[in-house]
Design a protein around this motif. Structure first.
Motif, PDB file in Angstrom:
ATOM      1  N   PRO A 113       0.803  -1.232   0.000  1.00 51.51           N
ATOM      2  CA  PRO A 113       0.000   0.000   0.000  1.00 51.51           C
ATOM      3  C   PRO A 113       0.833   1.278   0.000  1.00 51.51           C
ATOM      4  CG  PRO A 113      -0.183  -1.153   2.109  1.00 51.51           C
ATOM      5  CD  PRO A 113       0.614  -2.022   1.202  1.00 51.51           C
ATOM      6  N   ASN A 114       2.033   1.246   0.591  1.00 51.16           N
ATOM      7  CA  ASN A 114       2.853   2.466   0.665  1.00 51.16           C
ATOM      8  C   ASN A 114       3.279   2.959  -0.709  1.00 51.16           C
ATOM      9  OD1 ASN A 114       2.582   1.842   3.313  1.00 51.16           O
ATOM     10  ND2 ASN A 114       4.752   1.832   3.803  1.00 51.16           N
ATOM     11  N   ILE A 115       3.546   2.010  -1.629  1.00 40.84           N
ATOM     12  CA  ILE A 115       3.986   2.413  -2.963  1.00 40.84           C
ATOM     13  C   ILE A 115       2.997   2.000  -4.051  1.00 40.84           C
ATOM     14  CG2 ILE A 115       6.447   2.531  -2.398  1.00 40.84           C
ATOM     15  CD1 ILE A 115       6.785  -0.276  -3.545  1.00 40.84           C
ATOM     16  N   GLN A 116       1.843   1.469  -3.650  1.00 40.39           N
ATOM     17  CA  GLN A 116       0.780   1.092  -4.591  1.00 40.39           C
ATOM     18  C   GLN A 116       1.315   0.155  -5.684  1.00 40.39           C
ATOM     19  OE1 GLN A 116      -2.677   2.450  -4.407  1.00 40.39           O
ATOM     20  NE2 GLN A 116      -1.824   2.573  -2.370  1.00 40.39           N
ATOM     21  N   LYS A 117       1.960  -0.941  -5.246  1.00 41.23           N
ATOM     22  CA  LYS A 117       2.566  -1.884  -6.180  1.00 41.23           C
ATOM     23  C   LYS A 117       2.115  -3.296  -5.853  1.00 41.23           C
ATOM     24  CE  LYS A 117       7.071  -3.365  -7.893  1.00 41.23           C
ATOM     25  NZ  LYS A 117       8.514  -3.233  -7.769  1.00 41.23           N
ATOM     26  N   TRP A 118       1.933  -4.111  -6.905  1.00 43.06           N
ATOM     27  CA  TRP A 118       1.603  -5.519  -6.742  1.00 43.06           C
ATOM     28  C   TRP A 118       2.823  -6.351  -7.075  1.00 43.06           C
ATOM     29  CZ3 TRP A 118       1.420 -10.086  -9.519  1.00 43.06           C
ATOM     30  CH2 TRP A 118       0.688 -11.135  -8.934  1.00 43.06           C
ATOM     31  N   LEU A 119       3.105  -7.378  -6.237  1.00 40.96           N
ATOM     32  CA  LEU A 119       4.234  -8.287  -6.447  1.00 40.96           C
ATOM     33  C   LEU A 119       3.732  -9.718  -6.490  1.00 40.96           C
ATOM     34  CD1 LEU A 119       6.529  -7.116  -3.487  1.00 40.96           C
ATOM     35  CD2 LEU A 119       6.715  -6.360  -5.844  1.00 40.96           C
ATOM     36  N   THR A 120       4.434 -10.569  -7.204  1.00 42.04           N
ATOM     37  CA  THR A 120       4.110 -11.984  -7.126  1.00 42.04           C
ATOM     38  C   THR A 120       4.503 -12.483  -5.738  1.00 42.04           C
ATOM     39  OG1 THR A 120       6.274 -12.731  -7.887  1.00 42.04           O
ATOM     40  CG2 THR A 120       4.585 -12.330  -9.580  1.00 42.04           C
ATOM     41  N   TYR A 121       3.926 -13.598  -5.325  1.00 41.01           N
ATOM     42  CA  TYR A 121       4.257 -14.174  -4.020  1.00 41.01           C
ATOM     43  C   TYR A 121       5.760 -14.471  -3.947  1.00 41.01           C
ATOM     44  CZ  TYR A 121       4.438 -17.346  -0.073  1.00 41.01           C
ATOM     45  OH  TYR A 121       4.771 -17.947   1.114  1.00 41.01           O
ATOM     46  N   GLU A 122       6.293 -15.093  -4.975  1.00 39.36           N
ATOM     47  CA  GLU A 122       7.713 -15.468  -4.994  1.00 39.36           C
ATOM     48  C   GLU A 122       8.608 -14.246  -4.879  1.00 39.36           C
ATOM     49  OE1 GLU A 122       5.382 -16.546  -7.225  1.00 39.36           O
ATOM     50  OE2 GLU A 122       5.222 -18.580  -6.427  1.00 39.36           O
ATOM     51  N   GLU A 123       8.280 -13.171  -5.598  1.00 37.23           N
ATOM     52  CA  GLU A 123       9.065 -11.939  -5.566  1.00 37.23           C
ATOM     53  C   GLU A 123       9.039 -11.312  -4.166  1.00 37.23           C
ATOM     54  OE1 GLU A 123       9.323  -7.755  -8.132  1.00 37.23           O
ATOM     55  OE2 GLU A 123       7.583  -9.066  -8.338  1.00 37.23           O
ATOM     56  N   GLY A 124       7.881 -11.310  -3.537  1.00 35.10           N
ATOM     57  CA  GLY A 124       7.777 -10.744  -2.189  1.00 35.10           C
ATOM     58  C   GLY A 124       8.603 -11.510  -1.167  1.00 35.10           C
TER      59      GLY A 124
END
Length: 170
Positions: A113-124
């Protein structure tokens, strides 16, 4: 006796609530807004109760009782491969908060939410070392007829599907 015989017959709101798996208050709300058709019947000197006919009950059952297709399926909110649930909170030393969400392709991942970005589970997990803030496997709580919520005092929090009724003086 003659007056009582002229009253309509049917089910009381408590019976309907039990059969539909609703609270009695919900049944009264549905009677007031017309979702459940009921006839008002004088009760005592100044009170009124309601009687729901079998036909009205069947109509209410069709429209109010959730069908199997309306209920969310486990796979819609739980990812068994990664043992995560929708909106579960994660964090790391790099990211103060991330929530599990699904993208347009219904793939589970993280929303930052801080940067309004979506990541894949693996990337996170790999790049941001995200870890769950709490376990999703908890023992069941004792039912006490109410829910207690703790909301952060100095933090803006948005709950799109949560309605809270606050009692005056509490």
């Amino acid at each position: 006796m003659n007056e009582k015989k002229s009253h309509p017959t049917g089910m009381r709101p408590t019976e309907v609530a039990k059969k539909l798996g609703l609270s009695v208050q919900s049944v009264y709300k549905y009677i007031q807004n017309g979702s459940i058709k009921a006839e008002a019947v004088p009760y005592g000197d100044e009170r009124t109760t309601y009687v729901i006919s079998e036909t009205a009950y069947e109509e209410a059952e069709k429209s109010l009782k959730p069908s199997e297709t309306q209920r969310p399926k486990k796979y819609e909110y739980y990812d068994s491969k990664n043992d995560i649930v929708l909106y579960q909170r994660f964090h790391s030393s790099k990211i103060p908060e991330a929530r599990v969400v699904r993208n347009e392709d219904n793939v589970f991942g993280f929303f930052l939410p801080n940067i309004q970005k979506w990541l894949t589970y693996e990337e996170g997990i790999k790049n941001y070392t995200l870890r769950p803030s709490y376990s999703i496997h908890q023992p069941p709580l004792d039912y006490k007829g109410y829910v207690e919520l703790q909301l952060p005092k100095n933090e803006v929090v948005f709950f799109p599907s949560l309605t809270i009724y606050i009692k005056a003086g509490v």
